[in-house]
Design an enzyme around this catalytic site. Sequence first.
Site, PDB file in Angstrom:
ATOM      1  N   LYS A   6      -9.380 -22.223 -73.578  1.00 17.45           N
ATOM      2  CA  LYS A   6      -9.430 -22.494 -75.012  1.00 17.45           C
ATOM      3  C   LYS A   6     -10.873 -22.339 -75.501  1.00 17.45           C
ATOM      4  CE  LYS A   6      -7.840 -25.794 -78.493  1.00 17.45           C
ATOM      5  NZ  LYS A   6      -7.078 -27.023 -78.768  1.00 17.45           N
TER       6      LYS A   6
ATOM      7  N   GLU B  18       7.053 -37.887 -79.294  1.00 19.30           N
ATOM      8  CA  GLU B  18       7.185 -38.941 -80.306  1.00 19.30           C
ATOM      9  C   GLU B  18       8.389 -39.839 -80.050  1.00 19.30           C
ATOM     10  OE1 GLU B  18       4.913 -35.517 -82.043  1.00 19.30           O
ATOM     11  OE2 GLU B  18       6.848 -35.683 -81.011  1.00 19.30           O
TER      12      GLU B  18
ATOM     13  N   ARG C 209      10.135 -36.816 -86.204  1.00 20.54           N
ATOM     14  CA  ARG C 209      10.745 -36.302 -84.983  1.00 20.54           C
ATOM     15  C   ARG C 209      11.381 -37.427 -84.146  1.00 20.54           C
ATOM     16  NH1 ARG C 209       6.888 -31.991 -82.215  1.00 20.54           N
ATOM     17  NH2 ARG C 209       8.792 -30.773 -82.263  1.00 20.54           N
TER      18      ARG C 209
END
Length: 593
Positions: free
Chosen positions: A247, A335, A363
């Site tokens: 990244k 979640e 969610r």
Amino acid sequence: MSQHLLAQIQSPSDLRQLDIAQLEQVAQELRDNIINVVAVKEGHLGASLGVVELTIALHYVFNTPDDLLVWDVGHQAYGHKILTGRRDQFETNRQKGGISGFPKRSESVYDTFGVGHSSTSISAALGMALASQLKGEQRSHVAVIGDASIASGMAFEGLNHAGVTDADILVILNDNAIGIDPSVGALKTYLTAVKEGKNPKQNNMIKSLNFAYSGPIDGHDLPILIKELQRLQKVKGPKFLHVITTKGKGLLQAEQDQVKYHAPGKFDAATGELITKEESHLPTKFQDVFGHTLVELAQQNPKIIGITPAMPSGSSMKYMMEAFPERAFDVGIAEQHAVTLAAGMATQGMVVFCNIYSTFLQRAYDQVIHDVALQKLPVIFCLDRAGLVGEDGATHHGVFDLAYLRCVPNMEIVAPLDEVELRQLLYTASLGLENPIAIRYPRGRGVGLNWEISFQKIDYKKGKVLHQGSDIAIISTGFIGNNALAALADFDLKEKVSLYHFGCVKPLDEALLHTICKQHRFVITLEDATIEGGLGSAVAEFITTHDYQLPVHRLGIPDQFIEHGTIVQLQEICGISPMAIQQLLRTLLEQLA
């Protein structure tokens, strides 16, 4: 480099005209383009830099848009956008009227699926693949998902289903060991072992799910990537390619500090150094008020627990994780698990602060209802990023929570006007509650400098009179009430307007509402949330139930998805800016005269 190649690429078909040897130059130019624009315009940086070669290879090998490419979350899709005809528009990224920061179906035929929340790519690509199969169409379907996103339950549901089909789907794992914060969990440990060659080949969990597994391979080696993708094009059924990337690749600082450079704000494109702003004179961010207050409370109460699903830095849960690592949990992008984990802890008498961005609590709606509210477990939900969030746009605005939580029995909903009220709400909730509670607060800075005051228990269910007038009553909830205060500050007819802060939306302060209805001729409700089902609906229901003949004008987010722009711009669009409130007051007072 001789001539610029990127300028000649208007679509992937142009890219495919190049020799493989020329693609390294395209990669460098693409990286430079992303860095130069994001340095000035801001946005998500590290993720897109990390997949430059993978993006080029995918569009080079596959016949997009006929072959369908789905990016998970979409933080990493800037290179994809530039290569698919949006290079000239890229400077408008995340700005009002410009292109979205995430893939969006209405924006381009190359954006096959709208994303913004993680872990949806495998299910979406599988759905496309099965549909193609039913229609007798021969095409490839590719899902690119990160190692943090693949740990989510939904991703596993997609893998589980795909493994018992013969669908033409390729799942590419972009493995860089980091999402927004470092990836966590047993799956990360497994993937690390695979990368390091420490995992026995016969112990491959992806193969066990009936995928043809290949990798890990170097995600920055274009010839190797292209060769492997070309091979996989010919393989039938579900396939899985494990790709190792870095990244922030190509910008040293972004590689070294991957958390900060996920979305770094403005920086020097040449050096990579962040452009710092003097902020000591500015109010504290709500997130830091939450984080530091939670640490103080945890020092006093050993039963206090902190939970966040993959957002320790963004939510400032990191402060408790540093101070009390055994009592603060980053559960990854999960979640549903976060909410039920909190519920399980609450059954054992723990005081659980479950911090989830408002848009992501959507969610876990079933878990909120079934595992928390139905069992009347006093979980303290801290809904970060409530309201309009700005440039991230429709996928991230936290504007539905008032409506979707207000209908849930046993649930209390509160929204502080400022940082001091947030601090006292957190303290009051920590003393013990009979019901679950949701405390919603916005992204970014508050209004005051002196928030670190002594703890004081407050009666959060009582409304407050902020300004007393005669004809019109404004009833607001949460931080958006500061817009009403700003509107009245220089309003020449302020003696005709009252302003009330209802920090508690459920239950409403009905005694104060009766007083308001008896003393005023008109009611305006104000919320930084959808007006369908929120505070305005609750007040209108009260007025109807008690037969008051009082007109109500609801201000809030209209019944449409609000696109991206600055928060100030979006508030203007929604009619909840200080100037819009003033204009409405003037119009109504003329009508009442």
